[in-house]
Design a protein around this motif. Structure first.
Motif, short mmCIF file in Angstrom:
data_model
loop_
_atom_site.label_atom_id
_atom_site.label_comp_id
_atom_site.label_asym_id
_atom_site.label_seq_id
_atom_site.Cartn_x
_atom_site.Cartn_y
_atom_site.Cartn_z
N GLY A 35 -9.00 2.40 -7.13
CA GLY A 35 -7.71 2.91 -6.65
C GLY A 35 -7.29 2.37 -5.30
O GLY A 35 -6.28 2.83 -4.74
N GLY A 36 -8.04 1.40 -4.76
CA GLY A 36 -7.66 0.82 -3.47
C GLY A 36 -7.79 1.80 -2.32
O GLY A 36 -7.03 1.73 -1.35
N MET A 37 -8.78 2.71 -2.40
CA MET A 37 -8.92 3.76 -1.38
C MET A 37 -10.20 3.64 -0.56
O MET A 37 -10.54 4.56 0.19
N ARG A 70 0.85 -1.19 0.00
CA ARG A 70 0.00 0.00 0.00
C ARG A 70 0.88 1.24 0.00
O ARG A 70 1.46 1.62 1.01
N MET A 71 1.00 1.86 -1.14
CA MET A 71 1.85 3.05 -1.26
C MET A 71 1.40 3.88 -2.45
O MET A 71 0.68 3.41 -3.33
N ASN A 72 1.84 5.11 -2.44
CA ASN A 72 1.59 6.02 -3.55
C ASN A 72 2.87 6.16 -4.37
O ASN A 72 3.94 6.43 -3.82
N VAL A 73 2.76 5.98 -5.67
CA VAL A 73 3.93 6.04 -6.55
C VAL A 73 3.71 7.13 -7.59
O VAL A 73 2.72 7.08 -8.34
N PRO A 74 4.59 8.14 -7.66
CA PRO A 74 4.46 9.16 -8.71
C PRO A 74 4.90 8.62 -10.06
O PRO A 74 6.02 8.12 -10.21
N LEU A 75 4.01 8.70 -11.04
CA LEU A 75 4.28 8.20 -12.38
C LEU A 75 3.75 9.19 -13.40
O LEU A 75 2.54 9.48 -13.41
#
Length: 682
Positions: free
Chosen positions: A475-477, A354-359
């Protein structure tokens, strides 16, 4: 090769030797003056022709000259003695050394052939005195002469260069002195003549290891004492190349983690475990990974996979992660102390995903479904992986079944990611809006208000709740969204006015934040403590299908909150398939009758009968019964007649913003108990 041959052909101290430069096929490419003098030929008669022309006919017929080249190619050099032929047909006894010449890449370039006429007795005596000099200095192989105690007596330049010592320095050392600490051990010398000793590790003067294969043979010195001739074949490059090939065969190129083959090889080493449950396997699959590739391209997808691999390397030392293919990962866990530790590691791995990745100027939320299993004494690798994968699919089914949300209109993956980014930012900053719809009792007071999600996109404006929930699910939120709505609802409800002298409770519908989550109770308690609202004013709603699937531990988590005053409501009751026994076990205090039955109570006798039965069931079990979707007075009167406790629907009011709902409660209280029942408060 050409530069080395030229130096040798023109060297002053080599003028007594006949030196030939041969190409890879054995043709003479050049020679020195000594060769011309010894053979009696001119350069024009020799250059470009096979060196076999100098051998006697008997040897030519048996193919001996080319066999000699093959030996030099295989061993690096070839030493020979025998008759050779001059141009005039006369013969002479020759001492011949042939060395193979190779390019930097290891390809064969040709040969250097050195011939010395040993016909005279003086030549024989000199040959005896120089038995090592020729071999030592002309061959590219590293060679040493050691005494019986292992002391270096002599060494050629190749060995000195390989170990980084000058010859005087090497003569002060023993064979054991040049062994690296990583060497497997044992004496440097072998007792069996010419027996290879594989992969000894020598120590260079600068501390670097050199891996060699050794060949040793006993000899006799001039003083009659035994000595040892040792050939050191540097195999460092070959071993490194083999290790590289092995690494490439067992590791994933993109992430550097083990691949499936490496994973199974490592697992094969660990099975069977010393005791059942000591070795576990986690099977992990990224959720919604395909849409990243489709929306942002495969380079962005690769970047995401590398980010996941970096997170997995944060696992403790008893865990080895691997990437199988695509978005599938696996983890080997060793030295486990039972099922509880495997469960804890499974939760930790799920948290790492579970993490946010800037792409590509987007922020993508990552999550994964994780399944785990452990090995018994007779567990096969295929069975272990199949079991872990099945557990992963079970986890995915549970995750996908958390929300009963209508399917949103089709959106492109890029639009989906853009919506996710805005929604994630608003969740992080508690910027979602809520409307409230009252639950009205039989005496007209407001007992509960259900919090309903409202979200405005900066460009699209108001987004329908079903689409918001769909975006959050993709988005898994969902759990984060539920927690945000809970915090906001409790904060806004904390200072609501009373209705009929009683505090108004606030109800929050949970779809992603579920009792089986390890931090469920902590999130609820923190929201209550931070907002200062009384726990007995908090109602948490979940659909019947979710509650019916809960195991003992999640139900115990709910019970602990109930003991503190929190209430749980069964939403959309009647749409699931719960048995009466299951309903009785649920730690719930409120039943909300689904609107599909309410809508037909005035026209369908079956709906009215079901409603009466549910009301009687709720009364028998001691549950508070609320009817949803009340839109007409006849519906309200019939439901009141069968014993429903409270009502929710457009007959009373549509969902209201927080400030308007506060005013609604105040006006309802001013009308007095009983007079507002069944009337729309304006």
């Amino acid at each position: 090769m050409r530069d080395g041959a030229t130096k040798m052909l023109t060297a002053e101290d080599m003028r007594d030797y006949a030196i030939y430069a041969l190409d890879a096929e054995g043709r003479v490419s050049s020679w020195n003056d000594g060769a011309a003098e010894l053979s009696g030929y001119s350069s024009d008669e020799v250059v470009g022709k096979s060196f076999a022309m100098f051998y006697i006919p008997e040897q030519i017929e048996t193919g001996y000259p080319h066999w000699a080249l093959e030996q030099a190619t295989e061993d690096g050099f070839f030493v020979d003695r025998g008759w050779r032929v001059r141009k005039d047909g006369s013969r002479f006894w020759a001492h011949v050394v042939i060395t193979a010449q190779r390019s930097r890449s290891g390809d064969l370039d040709g040969f250097i052939k050195i011939v010395r006429n040993e016909s005279a007795a003086e030549a024989r005596r000199e040959r005896s005195q120089r038995r090592f000099a020729d071999l030592f200095e002309l061959t590219p192989s590293a060679i040493a002469l050691l005494d019986d105690e292992g002391n270096f007596l002599d060494a050629n330049g190749a060995l000195c260069s390989m170990l980084g010592y000058r010859l005087p320095e090497l003569r002060e050392r023993t064979g054991e002195d040049v062994l690296h600490p990583a060497d497997p051990g044992g004496a440097l010398l072998a007792s069996t003549p010419l027996s290879p000793i594989p992969h000894r590790v020598l120590l260079r003067s600068d501390g670097e290891p050199v891996r060699c294969q050794l060949y040793s043979s006993a000899s006799v010195g001039d003083d009659g004492r035994r000595s040892w001739l040792v050939i050191f074949h540097d195999v460092t490059a070959q071993i490194r190349h083999a290790e590289l090939l092995q690494h490439q065969a067992t590791h994933d190129d993109l992430t550097g983690l083990l691949n499936r083959r490496g994973f199974e090889e490592r697992l094969d080493e660990l099975l069977p475990p010393e005791k059942p449950g000591q070795v576990g396997v986690l099977f992990c699959d990224l959720n919604k990974f395909k849409r990243v590739n489709d929306a942002l391209g495969h380079e962005a997808g690769d970047q995401l996979l590398r980010a996941v691999a970096r997170r997995l390397r944060e696992l403790p030392g008893n865990c080895e992660p691997a990437r199988f293919y695509g978005d599938e990962f696996a983890v080997i866990c060793t030295d486990l102390d039972g099922h509880e530790e495997l469960t804890a590691l499974t939760r930790r791995v799920a948290d790492l995903f579970r993490m946010n990745v800037p792409l590509r100027e987007r922020t993508v939320r990552v999550s994964a479904s994780v399944g785990a299993t452990s090995a018994d004494a007779d567990t096969k690798i295929s069975d272990l992986l199949r079991s872990a994968e099945a557990a992963m699919h079970d986890d995915r089914i549970k995750g996908c079944g958390q929300v009963g949300v209508p399917q949103a209109p089709e959106r492109s993956d890029r639009d989906q990611l853009a919506l996710e980014e805005h929604l994630r930012e608003d969740i992080a900053n508690d910027r979602v809006n809520l409307h409230y719809q009252p639950v009205v009792t039989n005496d007209g007071t407001v007992s509960i208000a259900e919090a309903l999600l409202r979200w405005r996109h900066p460009e699209l404006g108001a987004v329908p709740p079903n689409i918001v929930l769909d975006v959050a699910a993709e988005g898994g939120m969902l759990a984060d969204l539920d927690a945000c709505v809970l915090r906001t609802a409790l904060r806004e409800a904390a200072d609501w006015p009373t209705s009929g002298g009683k505090p108004v409770k606030v109800s929050v519908n949970l779809s992603g934040l579920r009792p089986e989550m390890p931090d469920f109770t902590d999130i609820v308690r923190t929201a209550i403590d931070d907002t200062g609202i009384a726990a007995d004013r908090v109602v948490l709603e979940m659909v019947e299908t979710v509650l019916a699937q809960l195991g003992p531990e999640p139900r115990q988590a709910m019970t602990s909150l109930v003991d503190e005053g929190v209430q749980f409501a069964v939403d959309d009751f009647g749409t699931g398939y719960s048995s009466l026994a299951r309903i009785k076990e649920m730690p719930t205090q409120i039943i909300k009758l689904d609107r599909m039955f309410v809508s037909g109570v005035g026209s369908d006798s079956d709906d009215l009968g079901i409603t009466r039965a549910v009301t009687e069931l709720a009364r028998t079990l001691g549950r508070y019964c609320i009817a949803e979707g009340i839109e007409t007075n006849p519906q309200h009167h019939l439901l009141r007649a069968v014993g429903v406790d409270a009502y929710q629907g457009y007959l009373f009011t549509h969902p209201l913003p927080a400030d308007e709902f506060r005013a609604y409660v105040e006006r309802a209280s001013e009308l007095g108990n009983g007079r507002s029942a069944g009337k729309r408060v304006r």
